[in-house]
Design a protein around this motif. Structure first.
Motif, short mmCIF file in Angstrom:
data_model
loop_
_atom_site.label_atom_id
_atom_site.label_comp_id
_atom_site.label_asym_id
_atom_site.label_seq_id
_atom_site.Cartn_x
_atom_site.Cartn_y
_atom_site.Cartn_z
N PHE A 79 -0.56 27.14 13.52
CA PHE A 79 -1.66 27.20 14.49
C PHE A 79 -3.05 27.18 13.87
O PHE A 79 -4.03 27.06 14.60
CB PHE A 79 -1.52 28.47 15.35
CG PHE A 79 -0.22 28.53 16.09
CD1 PHE A 79 0.04 27.69 17.16
CD2 PHE A 79 0.76 29.43 15.73
CE1 PHE A 79 1.23 27.75 17.85
CE2 PHE A 79 1.97 29.51 16.38
CZ PHE A 79 2.21 28.65 17.47
N GLY A 80 -3.15 27.30 12.56
CA GLY A 80 -4.46 27.28 11.93
C GLY A 80 -5.06 25.86 11.91
O GLY A 80 -4.33 24.87 11.81
N SER A 84 -5.01 40.88 11.11
CA SER A 84 -5.86 40.19 12.08
C SER A 84 -5.15 38.98 12.67
O SER A 84 -5.21 38.73 13.88
CB SER A 84 -7.17 39.74 11.41
OG SER A 84 -7.90 40.84 10.95
N VAL A 85 -4.46 38.23 11.82
CA VAL A 85 -3.72 37.06 12.28
C VAL A 85 -2.62 37.48 13.26
O VAL A 85 -2.44 36.85 14.32
CB VAL A 85 -3.11 36.30 11.08
CG1 VAL A 85 -2.13 35.23 11.56
CG2 VAL A 85 -4.21 35.66 10.26
N ASP A 86 -1.91 38.55 12.94
CA ASP A 86 -0.82 38.96 13.82
C ASP A 86 -1.35 39.50 15.15
O ASP A 86 -0.75 39.26 16.20
CB ASP A 86 0.04 40.02 13.13
CG ASP A 86 1.38 40.22 13.83
OD1 ASP A 86 2.11 39.22 14.00
OD2 ASP A 86 1.68 41.35 14.24
N GLY A 87 -2.48 40.21 15.12
CA GLY A 87 -3.06 40.69 16.36
C GLY A 87 -3.43 39.55 17.29
O GLY A 87 -3.19 39.60 18.50
N GLU A 146 -9.85 28.25 13.73
CA GLU A 146 -10.49 27.83 12.50
C GLU A 146 -10.49 28.94 11.45
O GLU A 146 -10.65 28.68 10.26
CB GLU A 146 -11.93 27.40 12.80
CG GLU A 146 -12.70 26.86 11.63
CD GLU A 146 -14.07 26.32 12.03
OE1 GLU A 146 -15.06 26.69 11.39
OE2 GLU A 146 -14.13 25.55 13.02
N TYR A 147 -10.32 30.20 11.88
CA TYR A 147 -10.42 31.34 10.97
C TYR A 147 -9.06 31.92 10.59
O TYR A 147 -8.99 32.85 9.79
CB TYR A 147 -11.30 32.42 11.61
CG TYR A 147 -12.68 31.90 11.96
CD1 TYR A 147 -13.72 31.98 11.04
CD2 TYR A 147 -12.92 31.27 13.17
CE1 TYR A 147 -14.98 31.47 11.35
CE2 TYR A 147 -14.17 30.75 13.48
CZ TYR A 147 -15.19 30.85 12.56
OH TYR A 147 -16.43 30.32 12.85
#
Length: 250
Positions: free
Chosen positions: A248-249, A107-110, A98-99
């Protein structure tokens, strides 16, 4: 997707359920509810990202508490806080989607890299595959079983997974979405599909369709998921984050 726990040797001993002289406390249904409540409250205090999920996502805290209560009743070996942490980290792995739309690229790649590693493991672990897909049968099978993040080899990566999941939640919380305009998103997704077919062959597009089919077998779905993830991973970092958001979001 990091908390630091003192005396790591003791923690490992507890997780392995191999500490001689360390008794397992068996809860009754009555005492387990109270203890689970206390442990979940402590978990929210120690892990702000999980507190965010408990506050914002309906039913998250109730499920966390109930899963922990079941583990206390059956007497799962180890520290109750470690058991709770394994349960909630696995739950947060799904809830963090959701985030993704609002979190920054790093952050997304991690988060994506941790999921990619788990999906690679799942190619030879059918049970993990079903768990990552969050299938109804996997959820039923998990009742009373030891949380999968306490099993080898996944417990060794739990801290890194928790850090990545927490990072995307805390970074994305309360921020506006960073999604591509619809036309650009469609174009990039089509390009990703073409690159996947070029890399894995035309069958990969059918594997991708199977990935989206809840009635397809978990292993086939995980195969399609890995091919998609590896194709996304080959993109430039800034584009990779956008593709993760689009695919994936929530």
């Amino acid at each position: 997707m990091i908390h630091l726990i003192p005396r790591p040797a003791l923690l490992i001993c507890l997780l392995l359920a191999g500490c001689a002289g360390t008794p397992t406390i068996l809860d009754t249904p009555e005492t387990s509810k109270t203890r689970a409540e206390q442990i979940v409250t402590r978990g929210k205090q120690q892990q702000p990202a999980f507190a965010v999920l408990a506050k914002q996502q309906s039913g998250f805290e109730d499920e966390w508490r109930e899963r922990l209560r079941q583990q206390l009743v059956v007497g799962t070996a180890g520290s109750p806080d470690a058991i709770s942490n394994a349960i909630v980290t696995a739950m947060a792995l799904f809830a963090a989607g959701e985030y993704l739309a609002s979190a920054d690229d790093a952050s997304v790649d991690g988060y994506f890299q941790q999921q990619r590693m788990l999906v690679a493991y799942a190619q030879s672990d059918a049970r993990l595959c079903a768990r990552l897909l969050n299938t109804p049968s996997a959820r039923r099978d998990s009742i009373g079983e030891i949380p999968w993040l306490l099993e080898k080899p996944y417990r060794n990566g739990q801290a890194a997974l928790q850090a990545a999941v927490s990072g995307v939640i805390l970074n994305g919380d309360g921020k506006p979405p960073r999604l591509l305009p619809p036309d650009d998103a469609e174009r990039f997704m089509q390009r990703t599909a073409s690159q996947m077919a070029a890399r894995y062959g035309p069958q990969s597009l059918k594997d991708y369709e199977a990935m989206l089919d809840d009635n397809a077998g978990p292993q086939l779905r995980c195969k399609g998921l890995q091919q998609l993830m590896e194709t996304i991973n080959a993109q430039a970092p800034e584009l990779r984050a956008q593709m993760v958001r689009q695919f994936f979001g929530d």
